[in-house]
Design an enzyme around this catalytic site. Structure first.
Site, PDB file in Angstrom:
ATOM      1  N   ASN A  39      -7.111 -59.139  -1.058  1.00  0.00           N
ATOM      2  CA  ASN A  39      -6.279 -58.726  -2.338  1.00  0.00           C
ATOM      3  C   ASN A  39      -6.162 -57.037  -2.236  1.00  0.00           C
ATOM      4  OD1 ASN A  39      -5.941 -61.402  -3.131  1.00  0.00           O
ATOM      5  ND2 ASN A  39      -7.635 -61.191  -4.395  1.00  0.00           N
ATOM      6  N   LYS A  41      -5.364 -53.142  -1.123  1.00  0.00           N
ATOM      7  CA  LYS A  41      -4.168 -52.340  -0.560  1.00  0.00           C
ATOM      8  C   LYS A  41      -4.312 -51.873   0.791  1.00  0.00           C
ATOM      9  CE  LYS A  41      -2.050 -47.516  -1.105  1.00  0.00           C
ATOM     10  NZ  LYS A  41      -1.054 -47.883  -0.438  1.00  0.00           N
ATOM     11  N   LYS A  43      -2.613 -53.598   3.865  1.00  0.00           N
ATOM     12  CA  LYS A  43      -2.477 -54.742   5.032  1.00  0.00           C
ATOM     13  C   LYS A  43      -1.183 -54.506   5.704  1.00  0.00           C
ATOM     14  CE  LYS A  43      -2.876 -57.906   1.908  1.00  0.00           C
ATOM     15  NZ  LYS A  43      -3.119 -57.091   0.532  1.00  0.00           N
ATOM     16  N   THR A  44      -0.235 -54.190   5.152  1.00  0.00           N
ATOM     17  CA  THR A  44       0.920 -53.831   5.838  1.00  0.00           C
ATOM     18  C   THR A  44       0.888 -52.576   6.564  1.00  0.00           C
ATOM     19  OG1 THR A  44       2.391 -54.929   4.416  1.00  0.00           O
ATOM     20  CG2 THR A  44       3.305 -53.169   5.532  1.00  0.00           C
ATOM     21  N   ARG A  53       0.913 -47.274  17.307  1.00  0.00           N
ATOM     22  CA  ARG A  53      -0.158 -47.021  18.433  1.00  0.00           C
ATOM     23  C   ARG A  53       0.566 -47.725  19.656  1.00  0.00           C
ATOM     24  NH1 ARG A  53      -5.674 -49.233  17.384  1.00  0.00           N
ATOM     25  NH2 ARG A  53      -5.882 -47.146  16.491  1.00  0.00           N
ATOM     26  N   PHE A  94      10.987 -59.833  -3.118  1.00  0.00           N
ATOM     27  CA  PHE A  94       9.811 -60.380  -3.574  1.00  0.00           C
ATOM     28  C   PHE A  94      10.359 -61.816  -4.356  1.00  0.00           C
ATOM     29  CE2 PHE A  94       8.437 -55.863  -4.022  1.00  0.00           C
ATOM     30  CZ  PHE A  94       7.258 -55.996  -3.295  1.00  0.00           C
ATOM     31  N   TRP A  96       9.146 -63.226  -6.726  1.00  0.00           N
ATOM     32  CA  TRP A  96       9.231 -63.532  -7.901  1.00  0.00           C
ATOM     33  C   TRP A  96      10.298 -62.846  -8.637  1.00  0.00           C
ATOM     34  CZ3 TRP A  96       5.274 -60.902  -5.229  1.00  0.00           C
ATOM     35  CH2 TRP A  96       5.146 -59.570  -5.370  1.00  0.00           C
ATOM     36  N   GLU A 131       3.365 -59.929   5.746  1.00  0.00           N
ATOM     37  CA  GLU A 131       3.699 -60.989   4.694  1.00  0.00           C
ATOM     38  C   GLU A 131       4.003 -62.622   5.117  1.00  0.00           C
ATOM     39  OE1 GLU A 131       2.463 -59.412   2.385  1.00  0.00           O
ATOM     40  OE2 GLU A 131       3.230 -57.234   2.139  1.00  0.00           O
TER      41      GLU A 131
END
Length: 199
Positions: A39, A41, A43-44, A53, A94, A96, A131
């Site tokens: 959960n 911040k 990850k992306t 890299r 998104f 939602w 995602e």
């Protein structure tokens, strides 16, 4: 040399022996699957860091963005002229916001069809599926078809998958799993997301 310095030297010698032993045991050479979930911040951002890299070494990289594609993306912008980078975007934003499962499913299927050739191309060193976990959670993609694509990719190709709530079968299959957890998040305190920091 003080007692503390002596203890430190001994501790570092022991650590070096352990690290050297692990390096000696790591003899298999192949691409890996990395899942970055949780959960928190970042990850992306972590996924794009590995894209940077790979591009830095001159490797070819493919990226598919499943959720945030309609947003500005500073990472995508900085690399957009790089001929070694291919990016596909789901384009509905998104889920939602759309609130339309049929539209989202169709968009997901369309971008997945564009992604499959990247997962079959031995010239692509790294594929970032940003995602993707949501596509499995919402049922837009089936776990079996994703695992099949991963299992049949070129042996030297690595794949990074990001997103919350990673499917248990994906976690089991992955070679490396990192879970990013919130300790604090500015947004939860009413602070707006910032361009160049959050996206």
């Amino acid at each position: 040399m003080t007692d503390r310095d002596t203890r430190h030297k001994k501790a570092m010698q022991k650590r070096k022996e352990l690290v050297d032993a692990k390096i000696a045991q790591a003899t298999e050479e192949r691409g890996i699957v990395i899942v970055i979930t949780g959960n928190g911040k970042g990850k992306t951002t972590s996924g794009w860091g590995t894209v940077a890299r790979s591009l830095g070494y001159g490797y070819k990289v493919g990226v598919t963005q499943f959720i945030k594609g309609t947003w500005e993306c500073g990472e995508r912008e900085v690399f957009k002229e790089n001929p070694n980078l291919t990016v596909h975007i789901m384009g509905t934003g998104f889920t939602w916001e759309t609130q339309d499962r049929a539209v989202d499913t169709a968009a997901c299927r369309a971008v997945w069809e564009k992604t499959l050739p990247m997962l079959q191309d031995p010239n692509i060193h790294l594929v970032l599926l940003d995602e993707l976990t949501y596509m499995l959670k919402f049922g837009y993609l089936e776990i079996d078809e994703v695992l099949n694509a991963l299992k049949n990719r070129p042996i030297d190709q690595s794949v990074i998958i990001t997103g919350r709530n990673a499917h248990r079968d994906l976690l089991e299959y992955a070679d490396t799993v990192s879970e990013v957890q919130d300790t604090k998040h500015a947004f939860n305190s009413g602070i707006k997301a910032r361009r160049g920091i959050d996206w």
